[in-house]
Scaffold this active site. Structure first.
Site, PDB file in Angstrom:
ATOM      1  N   GLU A 335       0.796  -1.226   0.000  1.00 25.51           N
ATOM      2  CA  GLU A 335       0.000   0.000   0.000  1.00 25.51           C
ATOM      3  C   GLU A 335       0.833   1.282   0.000  1.00 25.51           C
ATOM      4  OE1 GLU A 335      -3.966  -1.377   2.364  1.00 25.51           O
ATOM      5  OE2 GLU A 335      -2.242  -0.913   3.614  1.00 25.51           O
TER       6      GLU A 335
HETATM    7  C1  NGO Z   1      -4.030  -4.538   4.807  1.00 23.15           C
HETATM    8  C2  NGO Z   1      -3.053  -3.451   5.142  1.00 23.15           C
HETATM    9  C3  NGO Z   1      -2.778  -3.331   6.625  1.00 23.15           C
HETATM   10  C4  NGO Z   1      -4.070  -3.379   7.421  1.00 23.15           C
HETATM   11  C5  NGO Z   1      -4.816  -4.642   7.080  1.00 23.15           C
HETATM   12  C6  NGO Z   1      -6.122  -4.747   7.838  1.00 23.15           C
HETATM   13  C7  NGO Z   1      -1.975  -5.213   4.263  1.00 23.15           C
HETATM   14  C8  NGO Z   1      -0.921  -6.086   3.732  1.00 23.15           C
HETATM   15  N1  NGO Z   1      -1.878  -3.913   4.448  1.00 23.15           N
HETATM   16  O1  NGO Z   1      -3.160  -5.672   4.662  1.00 23.15           O
HETATM   17  O2  NGO Z   1      -2.107  -2.139   6.889  1.00 23.15           O
HETATM   18  O3  NGO Z   1      -3.779  -3.382   8.792  1.00 23.15           O
HETATM   19  O4  NGO Z   1      -5.088  -4.727   5.710  1.00 23.15           O
HETATM   20  O5  NGO Z   1      -6.856  -5.876   7.521  1.00 23.15           O
END
Ligand code: NGO
Length: 523
Positions: A335
């Site tokens: 992300e």
């Molecule tokens: C996503 C995000 C995390 C969140 C999570 C919550 C990933 C790999 N990045 O997973 O920052 O905490 O969802 O479900």
């Protein structure tokens, strides 16, 4: 009447009752535990018609050399409920015998075991201590659930007769705990390690830094923890705390004693707000951002054009590598919505090789597949779609893949919209949803041979207390553990559902706060 007086009377009544049923001829009947009760399901189970083995006050556990610590741990686990002395000796007969290198059975490999139970004794064989430890977890589950009690119980301590031959499907069987959003102190991490190792999980991935907090001491960068991990950090500002390097070493040792390897993660180049609050030079404009206690994602980025970014990354990677006996070091990569794509790729092209320079295999969320250097890495697949062509391409070029699809394996998703705690951005995940998928064929274009294993991540945005951690993790972690350990040929929801229903009593006896899913008939 005072509390203690009532307690005394209850105790006396209990004593009288156990005394009445306690004569040898009128012991309670054997529990419903059979050779096929085990989670994760063993590869081969052959019950024998003979009488079970019965643990008694005179049972001896035998082991030598590297088998000895595993035997000591087994004895310690069985003493509280049985009240038996269970001495561990170098030689003896008619008891539980743990032995290494005695099978000449290459099929069981480094983590498998062979367990033979007859009324005259129990023989547990493995090529390596990790295999003996796995076998010990099986033995514990073959005893009646009351074996989990912390005080002496009257019970026939039987182990059903037969032979189990077992080995894992995958080398990597993981769980992840997020210490960044809410810090969870070492004592809780240890309890979590105890529970996951019961299910033959062998990796614990610790998510040690994120926008809301930085949880591991790094020499030369003291403000990461004094500012980034101090009081007031974490979601809602109530999840502060951090691990010193000594705390971390202690956790690594504790885990290793249970054949669990800790995988540290520092998330980069996104999810770095806490680091930038502590060290504003890590932003492009040099201005400290405000601390964040909300749960939004995708707004922070290291400044990929500045050299200090790489000094920082290298210091962190070097120190984490030195703290890590295991092969993997996780550098996040998810992300990075505030990092321009070419900058992201350039960053990963510099940072992935740094991990190798310090002797570790780089591990990252599946976005790292965009960087050519990721072909030497382990890629953690967390998508809710089964198509990620860039991951398939990286796998075809040599990358290994760990499956953590968010709509199946994320332990922080709610069970249903009414269960407390957790998120639901990837959907809700009841036990059957967590269980009914095949990691070997899940990600399209990723060949089964590229799958290193499975991991169940537990993000902690909503999880402050350890009881909440347990509630999210159990029982679903047992489902993921079975996917990771058991051969696909044993996969069977009805069988799993029934074994899980019977397992619940063990969690109850240990005081584990688990979700009593309506899909399961709990015993
Ligand atoms: C996503 C995000 C995390 C969140 C999570 C919550 C990933 C790999 N990045 O997973 O920052 O905490 O969802 O479900």
């Amino acid at each position: 009447m005072g509390r203690t007086r009532i307690g005394l009377l209850l105790g006396v009544a209990a004593l009288l009752l156990t005394g009445m049923t306690g004569s040898a001829g009128r012991r309670p009947p054997p529990s419903g535990t059979t050779l096929s009760s085990v989670i994760p399901a063993p590869a081969e189970v052959v019950p024998a018609p003979s009488a079970p083995f019965e643990l008694t006050a005179s049972t001896v556990i035998t082991a030598t050399g590297a088998a000895r610590p595993v035997a000591d741990r087994l004895a310690a686990a069985l003493r509280p409920a049985t009240g038996f002395p269970l001495p561990v000796r170098a030689a003896g007969s008619g008891g539980i015998d743990l032995r290494l290198n005695a099978t000449a059975d290459p099929w069981i490999g480094d983590e498998g075991y062979r367990l033979e139970v007859g009324d005259a004794g129990v023989a547990l064989r493995a090529n390596r201590p990790a295999g003996l430890f796995a076998g010990v977890q099986t033995v514990r589950q073959l005893l009646p659930p009351a074996i989990e009690a912390m005080s002496v119980r009257r019970e026939r301590w039987t182990i059903p007769a037969g032979v189990i031959r077992d080995r894992p499907r995958y080398a990597y069987r993981g769980a992840m705990l997020d210490l960044a959003r809410h810090f969870h102190p070492p004592a809780d991490v240890k309890r979590f390690i105890d529970e996951i190792s019961r299910f033959k999980i062998n990796y614990l991935h610790l998510h040690l830094a994120d926008d809301q907090g930085w949880r591991i001491e790094i020499d030369g960068w003291p403000r990461l923890t004094t500012v980034g991990g101090g009081p007031g950090t974490g979601v809602r500002g109530i999840g502060g705390g951090f691990l010193t390097q000594d705390d971390y070493r202690d956790l690594v040792r504790y885990a290793a004693d249970r054949f669990v390897t800790i995988v540290p993660e520092i998330d980069m180049p996104g999810h770095v707000n806490a680091a930038q609050v502590a060290y504003p030079e890590l932003t492009c404009d040099g201005v400290a951002p405000r601390p964040r206690i909300d749960i939004r994602v995708g707004y922070s980025s290291l400044c990929t054009g500045k050299e200090v970014t790489y000094r920082f990354a290298e210091d962190v990677i070097r120190q984490l590598a030195a703290l890590t006996p295991g092969p993997y070091l996780h550098i996040g990569g998810d992300e990075a919505m505030s990092t321009a794509h070419p900058d992201y790729v350039a960053f990963e092209q510099r940072v992935l090789p740094l991990v190798a320079r310090y002797g570790k295999t780089a591990y990252g969320w599946h976005e790292i597949a965009a960087a050519p250097a990721a072909t030497g890495a382990v890629i953690q697949y967390w998508a809710v779609t089964r198509d990620r062509p860039e991951v398939a391409a990286a796998a075809a070029a040599g990358a290994k893949v760990v499956l953590s699809p968010a709509d199946r394996a994320y332990l922080d998703m709610q069970y249903d919209l009414l269960t407390p705690g957790g998120l639901h951005w990837a959907g809700t995940i009841e036990v059957r949803t967590a269980y009914d998928w095949d990691p070997g064929s899940w990600a399209r274009g990723v060949p089964a041979s590229a799958v290193l294993g499975v991991e169940a991540p537990l993000w902690s945005e909503t999880l402050r207390d350890y009881g909440e951690v347990e509630f999210q993790a159990f029982p679903r972690l047992a489902a993921i553990a079975e996917l990771a350990w058991s051969p696909w040929s044993t996969h069977d929801w009805i069988s799993f559902r029934d074994r899980l229903g019977a397992y619940g009593e063990r969690w109850t006896r240990r005081g584990v706060h688990f979700y009593r899913s309506p899909q399961i008939r709990w015993s």
